[in-house]
Design a protein around this motif. Structure first.
Motif, short mmCIF file in Angstrom:
data_model
loop_
_atom_site.label_atom_id
_atom_site.label_comp_id
_atom_site.label_asym_id
_atom_site.label_seq_id
_atom_site.Cartn_x
_atom_site.Cartn_y
_atom_site.Cartn_z
N SER A 56 0.84 -1.20 0.00
CA SER A 56 0.00 0.00 0.00
C SER A 56 0.87 1.25 0.00
CB SER A 56 -0.91 0.01 1.24
OG SER A 56 -0.17 0.24 2.41
N LEU A 57 0.31 2.34 -0.51
CA LEU A 57 1.06 3.60 -0.53
C LEU A 57 1.34 4.06 0.89
CD1 LEU A 57 2.29 5.93 -2.12
CD2 LEU A 57 0.06 7.07 -2.05
N ASN A 58 0.37 3.88 1.80
CA ASN A 58 0.59 4.28 3.19
C ASN A 58 1.79 3.53 3.79
OD1 ASN A 58 -1.38 6.21 3.45
ND2 ASN A 58 -2.89 4.87 4.38
N ALA A 59 1.89 2.23 3.51
CA ALA A 59 3.00 1.45 4.03
C ALA A 59 4.32 1.95 3.47
CB ALA A 59 2.80 -0.03 3.70
N TRP A 60 4.31 2.28 2.18
CA TRP A 60 5.54 2.79 1.56
C TRP A 60 5.93 4.13 2.15
CZ3 TRP A 60 10.04 2.80 0.23
CH2 TRP A 60 10.63 3.78 -0.58
N ILE A 61 4.96 5.00 2.42
CA ILE A 61 5.26 6.29 3.04
C ILE A 61 5.86 6.07 4.43
CG2 ILE A 61 4.29 8.43 3.94
CD1 ILE A 61 4.44 8.41 0.94
#
Length: 262
Positions: A56-61
């Protein structure tokens, strides 16, 4: 003619939100409104998804924040007394996840511990587990079992609750154990809004993730349409001076926009 109205009970978890806001108003945070170009990162995430690795993008952030803090650890340090900073070896991030509780949607924190020792894929799994977790009426922090005396917090008068928060923040080891040293709130998942929200926090550093919107950006003297993530960053000025703040934010921007997941 009598006015018609409805009365709703506020979920108990909201009490802690009110208290955190009150304590956060007294912190010496500096606000930075940042735009991250996540076009290449989102392309890379889609490529990995096709290969069967869902991130997920949140995890990558969260992973990008961790990488930047590994190079600038002072930004996530706690002030101890008036003359000392305590910097922990690991990064633990408190992420707010919206859950339905007592018939209402409320934000509840899940602490992703030691993100510097986890991959973006592992962080994704942990976030999804928190989102899918069935709540009990007593849940306050996702994926953490609380002690009996901690449930008494919600029955205390406000001045005592605020005293507890002040005590926690004056004891960095306790604060780190309970809430991590970084906070992230992601409102972008609620809907697209071209703007920033200025949140409040009691953490040394915190991030408010907004929506991703398409904007014209000048790249190599050409105007191109890119996907831009609006982010608000709060950094405790008692912990970090202006120049180190800028260096940290510059490094974080480079990592986020690189498109490199690991």
């Amino acid at each position: 003619m009598k006015s018609q109205f409805q009365v709703r009970t506020i979920p108990s978890s909201r009490i802690a939100t009110f208290d955190v806001f009150s304590v956060g108003l007294k912190k010496h945070h500096v606000s930075a409104l940042i735009e991250f170009d996540v076009t290449d990162t989102r392309k890379r995430i889609k490529e990995l998804k096709k290969q069967g690795e869902k991130i997920s993008l949140n995890a990558w952030i969260l992973k990008a924040i961790t990488k930047a803090l590994e190079q600038h650890p002072a930004a996530a340090s706690f002030l101890s007394g008036k003359k000392k900073l305590i910097t922990f070896d690991n990064i633990s991030i408190s992420l707010l996840v919206e859950k339905e509780k007592e018939g209402q949607k409320v934000p509840l924190p899940v602490v992703i511990e030691k993100t510097n020792r986890k991959t973006a894929f592992e962080i994704t799994k942990e976030i999804n587990a928190a989102k899918n977790k069935l709540l009990s009426p007593d849940d306050i922090i996702l994926n953490k079992s609380l002690k009996k005396y901690e449930y008494l917090y919600y029955h205390l008068p406000r001045f005592l609750r605020l005293t507890i928060w002040k005590y926690i923040l004056q004891n960095p080891k306790l604060a780190y154990r309970k809430m991590g040293n970084v906070a992230v709130s992601s409102l972008g998942m609620i809907g697209k809004l071209n703007g920033w929200f200025i949140h409040k926090s009691i953490h040394p550093i915190s991030f408010g993730l907004g929506a991703i919107v398409k904007k014209p950006v000048v790249i190599n003297d050409e105007i191109k349409i890119r996907e831009i993530l609006n982010v608000t960053v709060l950094i405790d000025h008692d912990v970090t001076d202006g120049a180190p703040m800028v260096r940290f934010l510059k490094k974080l921007t480079e990592i986020v926009e690189s498109g490199e997941i690991e």
